[in-house]
Design a protein around this motif. Structure first.
Motif, mmCIF file in Angstrom:
data_model
loop_
_atom_site.group_PDB
_atom_site.id
_atom_site.type_symbol
_atom_site.label_atom_id
_atom_site.label_comp_id
_atom_site.label_asym_id
_atom_site.label_seq_id
_atom_site.Cartn_x
_atom_site.Cartn_y
_atom_site.Cartn_z
ATOM 1 N N SER A 195 16.458 61.359 -11.158
ATOM 2 C CA SER A 195 16.368 61.558 -9.709
ATOM 3 C C SER A 195 16.884 60.338 -8.950
ATOM 4 O O SER A 195 16.859 60.315 -7.718
ATOM 5 N N MET A 198 18.948 60.194 -5.447
ATOM 6 C CA MET A 198 18.515 61.281 -4.562
ATOM 7 C C MET A 198 17.994 60.662 -3.268
ATOM 8 O O MET A 198 17.485 59.537 -3.280
ATOM 9 N N LYS A 199 18.100 61.423 -2.174
ATOM 10 C CA LYS A 199 17.592 60.960 -0.883
ATOM 11 C C LYS A 199 16.144 60.497 -1.038
ATOM 12 O O LYS A 199 15.317 61.222 -1.602
ATOM 13 N N GLN A 201 15.061 58.124 -2.940
ATOM 14 C CA GLN A 201 14.827 57.495 -4.246
ATOM 15 C C GLN A 201 15.702 56.246 -4.372
ATOM 16 O O GLN A 201 16.711 56.133 -3.678
ATOM 17 N N ASP A 219 27.093 64.098 -11.554
ATOM 18 C CA ASP A 219 25.753 63.810 -11.042
ATOM 19 C C ASP A 219 25.065 65.131 -10.747
ATOM 20 O O ASP A 219 25.664 66.013 -10.121
ATOM 21 N N VAL A 221 22.303 65.306 -9.006
ATOM 22 C CA VAL A 221 21.718 65.173 -7.662
ATOM 23 C C VAL A 221 22.684 65.773 -6.635
ATOM 24 O O VAL A 221 23.886 65.543 -6.712
ATOM 25 N N TYR A 222 22.156 66.595 -5.684
ATOM 26 C CA TYR A 222 23.061 67.115 -4.646
ATOM 27 C C TYR A 222 22.562 66.878 -3.219
ATOM 28 O O TYR A 222 23.170 67.355 -2.260
ATOM 29 N N THR A 227 26.612 61.182 -3.826
ATOM 30 C CA THR A 227 25.653 60.152 -4.244
ATOM 31 C C THR A 227 26.386 58.818 -4.385
ATOM 32 O O THR A 227 27.613 58.793 -4.553
#
Ligand code: ATR
Length: 280
Positions: A195, A198-199, A201, A219, A221-222, A227
């Motif tokens: 994670s 991620m926003k 994190q 990645d 993460v979206y 990212t």
């Protein structure tokens, strides 16, 4: 209207009913293919899950997606295929001959997104995967299926990486989290399943400058779409695959199983969901 005449409907089962992009994706495909059908979000608390899944068709559904925190238990409440068993979690349920089956579509979502975004990616012999949770199991399964020789696996908690090596065999090589830099020069493919990035994190601290020039960076993460890892990789001229592409590709199979037509991941769909993701 009697149940038999109702248009088919599927749902997303979660708790709490978090904001999900799945309705946006499935409604788009229903419209694009001219299919009369539905897709709703069903907020089901853990204590009601067994009853809800056991009576899914009585609730009017031909199948479902399953999300946090129900993915592991959904596996036990259905007949899982090899993929769901390997990942240890089911995200898609459907009926066949009155029996409720389950699968995990993250594997094909990951692979089909790479094939679409970075063709030829599987020329890599060595991959480096960061993270050892459920998403990582799907990625590792897919990489082995596609013949990647060695999957180096690094995780903050070393025991979880070792557990994946024990499950998937000699192709998985556990790597200490602190020594990731030593593997980067050999990695034809780098995949972030953690994670990190991620926003909200911390950022993933990996020097993409150490990767070979032909390396591909993916990645999962979206949010955010770009990212820091993908931004750094592109700045270096490396080819990349983003998490939104995987999200769209993993949805294809469920739609096909429930509504009988295989939908396409088009630029139009991507733009629609991208708009929703970037609004957050
Ligand atoms: P998923 O099902 O999405 O894979 P998960 O099972 O919760 O989710 O796994 C999250 C992954 O992100 C794990 O690999 C986790 O590492 P640990 O196993 O050590 O917990 C990783 N992760 C989360 N926060 C992290 C951080 N601050 N630093 C390093 N890794 C992190």
């Amino acid at each position: 209207m009697p149940a038999a005449e109702k248009p088919p409907a599927a749902c997303l089962i979660g708790w709490p009913a978090a904001h999900s992009r799945s309705p946006l994706i499935h409604h788009h495909w229903l419209r694009a293919l001219g299919i009369e059908g539905g897709y709703t979000i069903e907020s089901v608390p853990p204590e009601d899950l067994a009853d809800f899944v056991g009576r899914l068709s009585h609730h009017g559904f031909v199948g479902a997606n399953v999300t946090i925190p129900h993915k592991e238990r959904a596996l036990l409440l259905s007949v899982p295929d090899e993929r769901a068993k390997a990942v240890g979690a089911a995200n898609t349920l459907w009926y066949q001959g009155g029996t409720l089956f389950s699968t995990n579509t993250d594997i094909e979502g990951f692979l089909n997104n790479l094939d679409a975004s970075v063709p030829g990616w599987d020329a890599a012999t060595d991959a480096l995967v960061l993270g050892a949770g459920g998403a990582s199991r799907a990625v590792v399964f897919g990489l082995i299926e596609r013949g990647i020789t060695r999957v180096h696996l690094a995780n903050r908690t070393a025991g979880r990486a070792q557990a994946l090596a024990d499950q998937f065999g000699a192709a998985v090589v556990p790597v200490a989290w602190e020594t990731v830099g030593e593997v980067l020069p050999r990695a034809g493919l780098l995949v972030n399943t953690t994670s990190l990035g991620m926003k909200g994190q911390p950022t993933l601290d990996v020097d993409v400058g150490l990767l070979p020039q032909e390396a591909v960076v993916a990645d999962l993460v979206y949010v955010p779409l770009q990212t820091p890892l993908l931004t750094a990789a592109r700045a270096r001229g490396l080819r990349t695959a983003d998490g939104l592409g995987m999200l769209l590709h993993q949805a294809v199979r469920g739609f096909e199983l429930w509504f009988g037509k295989r939908p396409e991941v088009t630029p139009e769909l991507r733009a629609l969901v991208e708009d929703d993701v970037t609004k957050v």
